[in-house]
Design an enzyme around this catalytic site. Structure first.
Site, mmCIF file in Angstrom:
data_model
loop_
_atom_site.group_PDB
_atom_site.id
_atom_site.type_symbol
_atom_site.label_atom_id
_atom_site.label_comp_id
_atom_site.label_asym_id
_atom_site.label_seq_id
_atom_site.Cartn_x
_atom_site.Cartn_y
_atom_site.Cartn_z
ATOM 1 N N ASN A 1 0.834 -1.194 0.000
ATOM 2 C CA ASN A 1 0.000 0.000 0.000
ATOM 3 C C ASN A 1 0.871 1.246 0.000
ATOM 4 O O ASN A 1 1.726 1.408 0.883
ATOM 5 C CB ASN A 1 -0.895 0.012 1.245
ATOM 6 N N GLU A 2 0.680 2.093 -0.988
ATOM 7 C CA GLU A 2 1.270 3.429 -1.019
ATOM 8 C C GLU A 2 2.766 3.463 -0.710
ATOM 9 O O GLU A 2 3.212 4.211 0.167
ATOM 10 C CB GLU A 2 0.533 4.361 -0.046
ATOM 11 N N ASN B 1 -5.555 4.553 -4.711
ATOM 12 C CA ASN B 1 -6.038 5.397 -3.616
ATOM 13 C C ASN B 1 -6.170 6.822 -4.156
ATOM 14 O O ASN B 1 -5.176 7.421 -4.577
ATOM 15 C CB ASN B 1 -5.063 5.377 -2.437
ATOM 16 N N TYR C 1 -7.622 16.106 -0.538
ATOM 17 C CA TYR C 1 -6.233 16.554 -0.529
ATOM 18 C C TYR C 1 -5.897 17.397 -1.758
ATOM 19 O O TYR C 1 -5.089 18.320 -1.682
ATOM 20 C CB TYR C 1 -5.283 15.356 -0.459
ATOM 21 N N TRP D 1 -12.497 4.726 2.353
ATOM 22 C CA TRP D 1 -11.575 4.882 3.487
ATOM 23 C C TRP D 1 -12.268 5.793 4.499
ATOM 24 O O TRP D 1 -12.408 6.959 4.250
ATOM 25 C CB TRP D 1 -10.239 5.494 3.056
ATOM 26 N N LYS E 1 -11.617 9.821 9.101
ATOM 27 C CA LYS E 1 -12.317 9.590 7.836
ATOM 28 C C LYS E 1 -13.344 8.469 7.928
ATOM 29 O O LYS E 1 -13.972 8.099 6.934
ATOM 30 C CB LYS E 1 -11.325 9.286 6.721
#
Length: 673
Positions: free
Chosen positions: A408-409, A460, A466, A545, A566
């Site tokens: 992930n990321e 994502n 953002y 999320w 969130k």
């Protein structure tokens, strides 16, 4: 692990070791000695974490070693028995001693593992000492991540006693019995089953003639569906793999939330027709694929994965140290929400979560903790491979699991990161060729090489939070799909922060890092996103999320530090935000309606809109006993525009077909005509 030998003869003895334990949150190397005086240490019971307070307060929290000690009294027993300590989770590194003898070392905080302790235990008093350490380490994943890394024995510990002849207990924490659907037609299913049998030394000649395995498949009502028997020619001591094909006539398929039909496979190890060991595992007969144009296909039919990301069933003051009942409470709420799938982030979850998903029909993506950061060392690579082996073997039999998440990321895309992901993909396919791999990509171009190492890919995306605008998510998805039409894509994360204590109607777009996250903006965010994502069936999954707010010590935003807000519901599970009901209106089949803005700030007498989320065709509004009439529902929203109210407290009630209703109170502070 849960599900073993349920309702079966007691050939395997499992003793919970949840308490009492003596505990100290510091490093005491002498505590491994059996005669160490721990009488001044506090007493705790498992599950337990030492970060239940500081890990949720924001800022620095304790990351280092802690010690657990307890006594274990054993009656005189068979010297031939084998005994294992089973840890269902110890974060992040664990070392154990029995009567002063080291019995094992494990690196990785989220999978189960076992230590063979038979040679160190004795009749009478025994002392077990465990050192657990959640300090950051360059060799143990995760190296980063937007979440608190809780330390401790935060899941259960058990003493497992078996016969010397038994199903292997040292197979990366797995059950030792593995089943997959190898062929499937409406008339018949073929199950490829394999057992790993541990044969002791000294009895090989006798066993060679008298050892067999008995396989029995039961349906959900406990009826025998298939029986089979395997002869075992165990010419040497050690672990032997035994394969068996089971043919199931007219199988009832595991069809997600529509019909999560489960079977149960019992394996008995027979020595001269006496049961020496017994293991049971869940079986769900199903086939699935992911098509770039049609999305996820379950048993040949498109299956819409309406999902949320589930961090863990944490609770305030307890972190990840939760019970199976609390896990089930979360899954019950998510079922009510109407989810059809979950992404279990960012590490392996407790076995009760996978059991619950099997029973409820949730499709699962479950992943290893390669998160944000990576190290180029062989030690880190080997640790990730080990955690992948544990994840796959321990969850191989769960029909709910369809995706192995490999990361992930990761905030870099270079030759080393691409090679790491490619290796993890190869390892996953070697362990389990029946499932697919995926990666949650975020921080480079959509066609970046890091996004091309797995079977399928997910992204994502947080446009309108953002960066970018709320309207960007649909056009972005279309561009990716058009540029890579042969690539199956999903959205693995999207969301916005929200505090139920902060209200603004209508809301301005918040600054994510600020201390103002009005609940209304989150609801508008999700309305905009789902109206775009829900119309693109070629997305093989979408995951909000996140299901519930979660502890993240590095955050300082919204209404408090230390929490990622969130979630569609609060961390304590006491309040479901308006956005929760937006998805329930879109996903759930149960009749529902929900008055939006129930925590709205005091308002003036100027006209305001009253809005309702619902899956009904129409709704009727009553204010202070007077009907304002019925409104048709459009896109799961009914609206009464420009409702004007005099100063005071007003009760609003909305109702619909089937007796479903909802009520709130609004305060009007002054007239403005």
């Amino acid at each position: 692990m849960s599900g073993w030998a349920a309702g079966a003869p007691p050939v395997r003895r499992i003793e919970p070791l949840d308490g009492p334990w003596r505990f100290l949150r510091e490093d005491v190397p002498a505590a491994s000695a059996p005669d160490f005086d721990d009488s001044a240490w506090p007493v705790v019971t498992l599950p337990h974490t030492w970060n239940g307070v500081d890990g949720e307060a924001g800022g620095d929290y304790y990351r280092g070693p802690g010690w657990y000690r307890r006594e274990l009294l054993l009656p005189p027993g068979s010297a031939a028995s084998r005994r294992f300590l089973q840890f269902d989770g110890a974060a992040l590194v664990a070392d154990a001693w029995v009567n002063g003898h080291p019995v094992g070392h494990h690196e990785g905080g989220y999978a189960a593992f076992r230590f063979d302790v038979g040679a160190s235990l004795r009749a009478g008093r025994n002392v077990i000492a465990v050192r657990v350490d959640n300090a950051p380490s360059h060799r143990v994943a995760p190296l980063g991540g937007d979440f608190t890394v809780f330390g401790g024995l935060y899941r259960t510990v058990e003493l497992v006693t078996v016969n010397p002849l038994h199903v292997d207990l040292l197979d990366d924490g797995g059950p030792g019995v593995y089943v997959a659907t190898s062929k499937l037609t409406p008339e018949r299913a073929e199950l490829a089953a394999q057992a790993r049998l541990s044969v002791p030394a000294g009895v090989r000649a006798r066993l060679r003639l008298r050892l067999r395995l008995r396989w029995t498949l039961f349906d959900a009502r406990g009826r025998v569906v298939v029986r089979a028997s395997s002869r075992v020619a165990a010419a040497t001591a050690g672990v032997h793999a035994v394969a068996q094909v089971l043919r199931v006539p007219h199988p009832r398929l595991w069809q997600g939330v529509e019909d999560p039909a489960l079977y149960r496979l019992r394996l008995e190890v027979l020595d001269r027709d006496v049961v020496a060991d017994l293991v049971e595992v869940p079986v769900g007969i199903r086939a699935f694929a992911i098509d770039p144009a049609r999305g996820l296909l379950l048993n040949g039919r498109p299956y819409a994965v309406h999902g949320v990301d589930l961090f863990h069933s944490g609770r305030p003051g307890h972190g990840l140290a939760v019970t199976d009942a609390q896990v089930d409470e979360d899954f019950s709420a998510l079922s009510e929400l109407g989810v059809t799938g979950l992404r279990l982030v960012h590490f392996q979850h407790p076995q009760s979560a996978y059991d619950d998903a099997d029973r409820r029909g949730f499709v699962l993506w479950t992943e290893i903790p390669l998160n944000s950061a990576m190290d180029d060392s062989p030690a880190f690579r080997d640790n990730l491979v080990q955690q992948l082996r544990e994840l796959v073997k321990q969850n191989y039999n769960h029909p709910s699991v369809m995706i192995w998440g490999l990361g992930n990321e990761v905030y870099r895309s270079d030759a080393a990161s691409q090679a790491l992901l490619a290796q993890l993909h190869r390892e996953a396919k070697a362990l389990d060729p029946h499932r697919l791999t995926s990666y949650a990509h975020c921080c480079a171009a959509d066609d970046d090489l890091l996004a091309r190492q797995t079977d399928v890919i997910a992204f994502n995306r947080y446009y309108g939070w953002y960066d970018g605008e709320l309207a960007d998510i649909g056009p972005w998805a279309d561009r990716v799909h058009a540029a890579q039409p042969a690539r199956a894509i999903a959205v693995s994360e999207y969301g916005a922060g929200a505090s139920v204590l902060q209200q603004e109607d209508p809301p301005a777009r918040p600054v994510p890092a600020s201390h103002w996250h009005p609940e209304q903006y989150q609801a508008l965010f999700h309305e905009a996103y789902w109206r775009q994502l829900g119309t693109r069936p070629w997305l093989w999954a979408t995951f909000v999320w996140v299901g519930f707010d979660l502890p993240s010590a590095g955050r300082d935003e919204g209404d408090r530090r230390g929490v990622n807000d969130k979630g569609l519901a609060t961390y304590d599970r006491q309040t479901r935000k308006d956005a929760w009901y937006w998805y329930q209106a879109n996903w759930s089949r149960r009749p529902m309606l929900h008055l939006v803005n129930r925590r709205a700030p005091p308002r003036s007498g100027a006209g305001c809109d009253v809005r309702v989320y619902t899956n009904l065709d129409a709704a009727t509004l009553v204010v202070d006993g007077a009907s304002l009439g019925s409104r048709p529902v459009s896109n799961h929203v009914a609206t009464w525009a420009d409702v004007r109210l005099p100063p005071g407290v007003h009760r609003l009630t909305v109702s619909g077909a089937g007796g479903v209703d909802d009520s709130i109170e609004w305060t009007v502070e002054g007239a403005d005509h």
